[in-house]
Design a protein around this motif. Sequence first.
Motif, PDB file in Angstrom:
ATOM      1  N   VAL A 279       0.815  -1.206   0.000  1.00  0.00           N
ATOM      2  CA  VAL A 279       0.000   0.000   0.000  1.00  0.00           C
ATOM      3  C   VAL A 279       0.856   1.268   0.000  1.00  0.00           C
ATOM      4  O   VAL A 279       0.589   2.228  -0.712  1.00  0.00           O
ATOM      5  CB  VAL A 279      -0.954   0.017   1.220  1.00  0.00           C
ATOM      6  CG1 VAL A 279      -1.809   1.273   1.222  1.00  0.00           C
ATOM      7  CG2 VAL A 279      -1.832  -1.224   1.215  1.00  0.00           C
ATOM      8  N   VAL A 288      -3.618  -5.849   4.844  1.00  0.00           N
ATOM      9  CA  VAL A 288      -4.819  -5.083   4.511  1.00  0.00           C
ATOM     10  C   VAL A 288      -6.027  -5.917   4.913  1.00  0.00           C
ATOM     11  O   VAL A 288      -6.087  -7.112   4.621  1.00  0.00           O
ATOM     12  CB  VAL A 288      -4.868  -4.790   2.994  1.00  0.00           C
ATOM     13  CG1 VAL A 288      -6.132  -3.999   2.651  1.00  0.00           C
ATOM     14  CG2 VAL A 288      -3.628  -4.055   2.534  1.00  0.00           C
ATOM     15  N   TYR A 308      -3.822  -1.935   7.303  1.00  0.00           N
ATOM     16  CA  TYR A 308      -4.563  -0.945   6.518  1.00  0.00           C
ATOM     17  C   TYR A 308      -6.018  -1.350   6.472  1.00  0.00           C
ATOM     18  O   TYR A 308      -6.352  -2.461   6.064  1.00  0.00           O
ATOM     19  CB  TYR A 308      -4.000  -0.852   5.103  1.00  0.00           C
ATOM     20  CG  TYR A 308      -2.630  -0.204   5.069  1.00  0.00           C
ATOM     21  CD1 TYR A 308      -2.516   1.174   4.914  1.00  0.00           C
ATOM     22  CD2 TYR A 308      -1.479  -0.968   5.200  1.00  0.00           C
ATOM     23  CE1 TYR A 308      -1.264   1.780   4.903  1.00  0.00           C
ATOM     24  CE2 TYR A 308      -0.231  -0.373   5.188  1.00  0.00           C
ATOM     25  CZ  TYR A 308      -0.120   1.008   5.038  1.00  0.00           C
ATOM     26  OH  TYR A 308       1.114   1.602   5.036  1.00  0.00           O
ATOM     27  N   TRP A 310     -10.323   0.058   5.896  1.00  0.00           N
ATOM     28  CA  TRP A 310     -11.074   0.769   4.861  1.00  0.00           C
ATOM     29  C   TRP A 310     -10.696   2.242   4.790  1.00  0.00           C
ATOM     30  O   TRP A 310     -10.616   2.824   3.711  1.00  0.00           O
ATOM     31  CB  TRP A 310     -12.575   0.624   5.094  1.00  0.00           C
ATOM     32  CG  TRP A 310     -13.056   1.256   6.386  1.00  0.00           C
ATOM     33  CD1 TRP A 310     -13.097   0.662   7.609  1.00  0.00           C
ATOM     34  CD2 TRP A 310     -13.481   2.602   6.570  1.00  0.00           C
ATOM     35  NE1 TRP A 310     -13.533   1.550   8.553  1.00  0.00           N
ATOM     36  CE2 TRP A 310     -13.785   2.750   7.934  1.00  0.00           C
ATOM     37  CE3 TRP A 310     -13.641   3.697   5.711  1.00  0.00           C
ATOM     38  CZ2 TRP A 310     -14.236   3.956   8.467  1.00  0.00           C
ATOM     39  CZ3 TRP A 310     -14.100   4.892   6.240  1.00  0.00           C
ATOM     40  CH2 TRP A 310     -14.390   5.023   7.615  1.00  0.00           C
ATOM     41  N   PHE A 313      -8.061   3.766   2.496  1.00  0.00           N
ATOM     42  CA  PHE A 313      -8.301   3.878   1.056  1.00  0.00           C
ATOM     43  C   PHE A 313      -9.344   4.942   0.720  1.00  0.00           C
ATOM     44  O   PHE A 313      -9.698   5.152  -0.421  1.00  0.00           O
ATOM     45  CB  PHE A 313      -8.735   2.511   0.497  1.00  0.00           C
ATOM     46  CG  PHE A 313      -7.753   1.431   0.841  1.00  0.00           C
ATOM     47  CD1 PHE A 313      -6.582   1.284   0.099  1.00  0.00           C
ATOM     48  CD2 PHE A 313      -7.951   0.612   1.942  1.00  0.00           C
ATOM     49  CE1 PHE A 313      -5.645   0.318   0.444  1.00  0.00           C
ATOM     50  CE2 PHE A 313      -7.027  -0.351   2.284  1.00  0.00           C
ATOM     51  CZ  PHE A 313      -5.861  -0.505   1.545  1.00  0.00           C
ATOM     52  N   ASP A 314      -9.851   5.596   1.753  1.00  0.00           N
ATOM     53  CA  ASP A 314     -10.894   6.595   1.605  1.00  0.00           C
ATOM     54  C   ASP A 314     -10.209   7.953   1.443  1.00  0.00           C
ATOM     55  O   ASP A 314      -9.808   8.572   2.438  1.00  0.00           O
ATOM     56  CB  ASP A 314     -11.790   6.536   2.855  1.00  0.00           C
ATOM     57  CG  ASP A 314     -12.782   7.684   2.920  1.00  0.00           C
ATOM     58  OD1 ASP A 314     -13.106   8.265   1.860  1.00  0.00           O
ATOM     59  OD2 ASP A 314     -13.233   7.994   4.038  1.00  0.00           O
ATOM     60  N   TYR A 451     -15.797  -2.082   1.019  1.00  0.00           N
ATOM     61  CA  TYR A 451     -15.367  -1.935  -0.371  1.00  0.00           C
ATOM     62  C   TYR A 451     -15.237  -3.296  -1.026  1.00  0.00           C
ATOM     63  O   TYR A 451     -14.839  -4.275  -0.391  1.00  0.00           O
ATOM     64  CB  TYR A 451     -13.996  -1.266  -0.423  1.00  0.00           C
ATOM     65  CG  TYR A 451     -13.958   0.177   0.010  1.00  0.00           C
ATOM     66  CD1 TYR A 451     -14.891   1.103  -0.460  1.00  0.00           C
ATOM     67  CD2 TYR A 451     -12.951   0.621   0.856  1.00  0.00           C
ATOM     68  CE1 TYR A 451     -14.813   2.433  -0.073  1.00  0.00           C
ATOM     69  CE2 TYR A 451     -12.868   1.953   1.247  1.00  0.00           C
ATOM     70  CZ  TYR A 451     -13.804   2.859   0.778  1.00  0.00           C
ATOM     71  OH  TYR A 451     -13.744   4.159   1.152  1.00  0.00           O
ATOM     72  N   PRO A 454      -9.692  -3.151  -1.973  1.00  0.00           N
ATOM     73  CA  PRO A 454      -8.950  -1.888  -1.858  1.00  0.00           C
ATOM     74  C   PRO A 454      -8.693  -1.243  -3.224  1.00  0.00           C
ATOM     75  O   PRO A 454      -8.482  -0.034  -3.314  1.00  0.00           O
ATOM     76  CB  PRO A 454      -7.652  -2.313  -1.184  1.00  0.00           C
ATOM     77  CG  PRO A 454      -8.034  -3.512  -0.384  1.00  0.00           C
ATOM     78  CD  PRO A 454      -9.084  -4.222  -1.199  1.00  0.00           C
ATOM     79  N   ASP A 455      -8.722  -2.057  -4.288  1.00  0.00           N
ATOM     80  CA  ASP A 455      -8.544  -1.508  -5.635  1.00  0.00           C
ATOM     81  C   ASP A 455      -9.873  -1.218  -6.333  1.00  0.00           C
ATOM     82  O   ASP A 455      -9.888  -0.821  -7.483  1.00  0.00           O
ATOM     83  CB  ASP A 455      -7.753  -2.499  -6.501  1.00  0.00           C
ATOM     84  CG  ASP A 455      -6.337  -2.661  -5.986  1.00  0.00           C
ATOM     85  OD1 ASP A 455      -5.796  -1.678  -5.428  1.00  0.00           O
ATOM     86  OD2 ASP A 455      -5.789  -3.769  -6.109  1.00  0.00           O
ATOM     87  N   LEU A 457     -13.283   0.619  -5.103  1.00  0.00           N
ATOM     88  CA  LEU A 457     -13.942   1.213  -3.945  1.00  0.00           C
ATOM     89  C   LEU A 457     -15.455   1.353  -4.132  1.00  0.00           C
ATOM     90  O   LEU A 457     -16.055   2.326  -3.679  1.00  0.00           O
ATOM     91  CB  LEU A 457     -13.310   2.570  -3.626  1.00  0.00           C
ATOM     92  CG  LEU A 457     -11.799   2.508  -3.370  1.00  0.00           C
ATOM     93  CD1 LEU A 457     -11.267   3.882  -2.984  1.00  0.00           C
ATOM     94  CD2 LEU A 457     -11.446   1.494  -2.297  1.00  0.00           C
TER      95      LEU A 457
END
Lengths: 1091, 459
Positions: A279, A288, A308, A310, A313-314, A451, A454-455, A457
Amino acid sequence: QSRTLTGKVTDQGTGQGLPGVTVIVKGTTIGTSSNSDGSFSLSGVPTEAKTLVFSYVGYASQERAIGSDSNFDLALAVDNKQLSEVVVTALGVERTRNSLPYSATNVEGSDVVKARNPNFINGLSGKVAGLQVRQSNTLGGSSNVVIRGTKSIGRSNQALFVVDGVPISNENTNTSDQRTGRGGYDYGNAAADINPDDIATTTVLKGAAATALYGSRAANGVIMITTKKGRQGLGVTVNTGATVGRIDKSTFIKHQTQYGGGYGRYYEDPSGFFLYRDVNGDGVDDLVVPTSEDASYGAPFDANKMVYQWDAFDAGNPNFGKARPWVAAENGADTFFQTALTTNNNVTIDGGTDRGYFKLGYTNIYDRGVLENSSISKNIINFAGSFNLTSKLSSSASVNFSKIDGKGRYGTGYSSTNQMTNFRQWWQTNVDMKEQRAAYFRNKQNNTWNYTDPDDLTPIYWNNPYWTRYENYEEDQRHRTFGNVSTTYKVADWLDIMGRVTMDSYDERQDERQAVGSTTNDGPDFYQRFNSTFREYNFDLFANINKQVTEDFSIRGVIGANMRRNFISNVRARTSGGLIIPGLYSLSNSKQLLSPPSERETRVGVDGIFANANLGFKEMIFLDLTARQDKSTTLPKENNTFFYPSAALGFVFSQLLQDTPWLSYGKIRGNYAEVGNDAPELSVYDIYNNQVDGQGNAITTFGGAPLFSVPSSRNNRALKPERTKSFEAGIEASFLKSRVGFDLTLYEQRSVDQIFSVDVSRATGYNGRFINAGEVRNRGIELTAFVTPVRTDNLNWTINANFTRNRNQVVSLFGDLDNILLANYQGGVTSNATVGQAYGTLRGADYVYDANGNKQITLVKNAAGLPTAAYYRQTASANNVIADPNPNWTGGLANTVGYKGVSLYFLLDVRSGGQVFSLDRFYGLATGMTDETTQNNELGNPSRSPIVRNADGSYAPSTGGVILSGTYAPGTTINGVDVSGQTNAIRTSNTNYGLYGYARNPAAGFVYDASYVKLREVSLSYALPKSLVDKVGAFKGVELSLIGRNLWILHKNLPDADPEEALSSGNLGQGYSSGAYPAVRTVGANLRLSF
Amino acid sequence: CVDSLDDYNIDTKNPTKVPASTLFSNAERNLGRTMASSSVNLNVFRLYVQYWAQTTYFDESIYDINTRAINTNFWSALYRDVLRDLQEAKTLASADILTSNKTKANQLAAIEVLEVYTWMTLVDTFGDIPYSQALNIDTPQPKYDDDAAIYADLATRLDRAIAALDASGDSFGDADLIYHGDVASWKMFANSLKLRMALTIADVDDAKARTMAQQAAPNVFTSNDDNAQLNFLSTSPSTNPVWEDLVQSGRKDYVGANTFINRLTSLNDPRLPVYFKMKPMTMTYVGGVYGTNNNYNSFSAPGAALEDPTLPGVLLSYTEVEFLLAEAAARTYSVGGTPASHYNAAVTASIQQWGGSAAQAAAYLAQPSVAYATAAGTYKQKIGNQKWIALYNQPVEAWKEYRRLDAPALVKPTQARTDLPLRFTYPVNEQNLNTANYTAAASAMGGDLVTSKVFWDRF
């Protein structure tokens, strides 16, 4: 020679003046009534007059010797519901209790609203034997109101509400998906539109003998509401109150705090618990959380482990791009609930003269729920008036106008709009609620913990809970007008004729939406509107006869006719394929061509003629006879007329025992009645229709080809009326100057020739067809008792108790059919009507037991034939009876203690028995939500730890996993040795859906006893002493009360939920709990001022 | 008064008369959707033959039928939503005085062919089923008929339909969603169905199978253009249900199963990149473990072709016909050609159907592991293995052929609740609503178990 007597009559409880009290010189016609402050002046009293009689409806009459006094101040006590109590019976006929040969229970309006429930129906719970009210915990949700058990297999069993002669339906417009737990909103039932503060009395008419005059719709019993009438003089009453509510945490899930998100050890990092992605770009893979996974069978929490989540990644989140310690959420799901607030304000102005009265009221109830962005506001205006045009002719009218605005009602059932499904069944315990809230409000986007990756969302299964509340909310509105106009002409002393027109009319609109950016699990984003109009008109003409024929013999009666017309028309339209412009909720914003709206229109006409006679002999023997004939448009023309009679006999045996001092009153009664009922509308002639898709849209074409289908239910041209036959016997008595008393009723009702769509083998090409068949029997005991241990001028203590035991049985169905399916629920559970069983039993898969009652175990073996896991054996069939939702008995216990102006009241509401299947537990235990899924095994090791074996195959001391208790199923072998019947010794892993949920247990494993004991209502009120009120001057009375509702569940057996909570009112969904809302404890205060 | 309100009980919003074609179209739509669906509530056969594995929620992969009442839904969809509408279409078409007799005969024959298709599917799935007394509301508890006897009757009916189809006449026109009223195509479809029926019973009645196959063979499909399929559209509610499940729902429920992907990989199958996507962030195809949890991003998801809302729903394909001919030839039926020639044609048609070239097909077939002569196993295994690969878009038939040909060799997952199902158990409501007949049928089947065999499943 005569003289004038004066005085003042007050209420013993409150000290307030009582207006309208009849004061009469005993044995004469000389009398008057008290004026608005309770004072009276009676002139022309002959000197030889000895006694004054004071009487007032609802109060015990008093006699006072006149002697030489000329001033009489006295306080009347509320009567203990016997003897002289006036009971409003069918068609609004007022009768004294002693003349009634059937069971009817009065609840004073003030008792109904004691706890200031915004829905008055819920204020009846626990107060009347034979009446079962089941409340919903959703804001404005519907209440199930059933009297004396479920009678009809396929039709409504809801009691009929009648307000001052206007029948009001208690049906709801909830979809069948909503009622079977597949999502949707509970829009409540229409009877909740009645203004609680306008209710004078509520009478519950239970058996068919009591309700026969109302005809077919009253087969399920009637709740008669009489609204307040104006009184002589002018009065103004103001009620203002507010309550606040918090959830009862014993009815909400308590998440475990040891393991976080994930389903098991099969993801990307070496431990298997996490995704493994670089990440931060340092070339090293990072841990993650698997954001797509809606369970908590993931990694054990460890504050030293940086993960890591949610929020990393926001974009824009303060924690964007940052790992954080792997710990349980600080702010759990219970912080999702806010404090509920209800304000309740009411003003009533009333007044009257001897020529008539009027009443004008306004009520505003604002109800904010425990979920954010939820509210219901009710505005109700009611007016009633009557005027005596001449001494023979009087007219009256009443009108109620209400406007109900709902917004953000709670999503129900198994659905992405119901956060309870989410919190109870599918959740990551590491997700912090306040952070989700902040993430939504930062940019009003669906920044969900769930999500897809992570890739990627986009939300996979669940939205950010606040997005759901603030973007995917519903709105609804109901405008309603009901009322009547009537004219009565007094032909003779003993005869009057009344003509009346009543109307109930409402227009309803429900808007539902799913915003662009939401999870599309339940279909693409949409806007849907539902418009419905409802009209009912009744035209009544009847003659009332009331004649004392001789000194001993009286006759009362009614002869009349009723015409009823109902019109319901509704349209449901929904966008197709998604929305073009985000945030625009209009049908034209449909991405694809709009599917045609679905329309439904029904009309019903019923004409009835009826007659009723009550014969009384010496105020001791009373005989009631009724007959009614109805003609309905819903039946085939050649079979549309049906006649039904009733007979009832009452014997006031205390009249024979007047010199028995300890017996105040005693009566026995018995009756038999039949009530006919017509068919549901549109069940006679066959049609073709369009199938509907999963979103409820009609499928009318494929490309250019039009489509039609044969409906799944077949109609029937040979339907005939259905019938309920009812028998009732009772005894009531009171003793010791009515300080102690009881009322015991036994009844049996048989509903035969029922009309319902009977399920048939799908191999017929149908789900079912309408037929006349089947019989359901309800037998029961109702007992009401009261005792007044203390009754002095200052102190009054009364205990009221009631008990109901109803036994329901499906006696027969159709032909040799022994079971029909009522509903299909998620979890492989069905609701059924089975011959020989109570209505609504649940069926599903069960455990398989050995002869000693141990659960049987089957083994899973690896390729080498060694057992690696042991699981409970389940029945192959899902057709085992696993639960009966009907209670053994229900009861209520009310205590009222009054001391001078202070009154303390509390009500215990009890339900014993009955069972509930919990889909929340079915899934929630499989996803590792609660402490039960994290416990240690018998070795003291975490059960979720891996199973560890020594080199010889035996278990290591550090092993995880659990040894399920049970015995090996027949045919089980270990190492080639038959071990059938032996006690299990094989460990099973408690990961990947664990051991406790649906994946490893049949539906029967999630059935719980639904008993409860609830402290339902508490109120403490204080009426300011008259002396103090007088000083202020402007007021006639001031009463302050503190109230509480649902304060404490003293006892229950369903973990983490309220056993009373259900999806909706109606026949479906009984005993099935899914996405259940917690109970709300409510406390508040109310101030009542009268001027 | 009420007597004057005759119209009150009339439904003013729904018709009492409709053209037969509207019910025919509706039945075609329902049949096409049911056979194509990938819903865990309805059609779980892509899992049973291990094309796909599930990610998070894997109950259906371990053969949990009850929780979602899958057997009930499949049964009801075919009886209620297909057969009943076809029956009604037949009644209405017969009564239609405005249609010429020639057209009417073709319409009735087309309905008959679809009925036979649907009945066969029901028998293949459940074994004994209500048939002779079914679809009659006045017999709410229909008896079950013997599965072999039903097949025998269906064969007669199919022959009559074939004879009745007259290519010089019209049929339902554009209301026919499959062939747009082209009677010649219906005739080929009917013959291809007869060929399928012949081979289905070959293990139990070789002589009859031989006769039927030889009668049908000259008139079966000759190219992918002849396929009996429902051409789904790009807009709701006419999209392919697979698209609804894979794309519209936003869910990530399925990845390719290791069983299938490993086989495709080892055979260098040119369909692999069409059938599946590569594992994210890699250039490889990796199948998830069948019958347990799988992390979506660690495996290959179903391919882009399946994410197309217009992917046709196939009822019967040319590819399948060539495999049937290959098997017939292997059984020495006189259907023309050799087992190898039909096998090659089948594999080629399948590869082309999925967008591959003839050259790719030739190269693929040249491999010893694929070539008919050198591929491992008996003719049933050779054909079974390749047919399994080719029927990717016909999951219901794929499950049936797996059971009949006993190839490929599939292993049940360790967490399986039962053995690999050889049939569906009867719906719960049959147990309740049709108890006596259900009980008799269950006993005739050797118990209402997923391991009881349908009559044609001899081995």
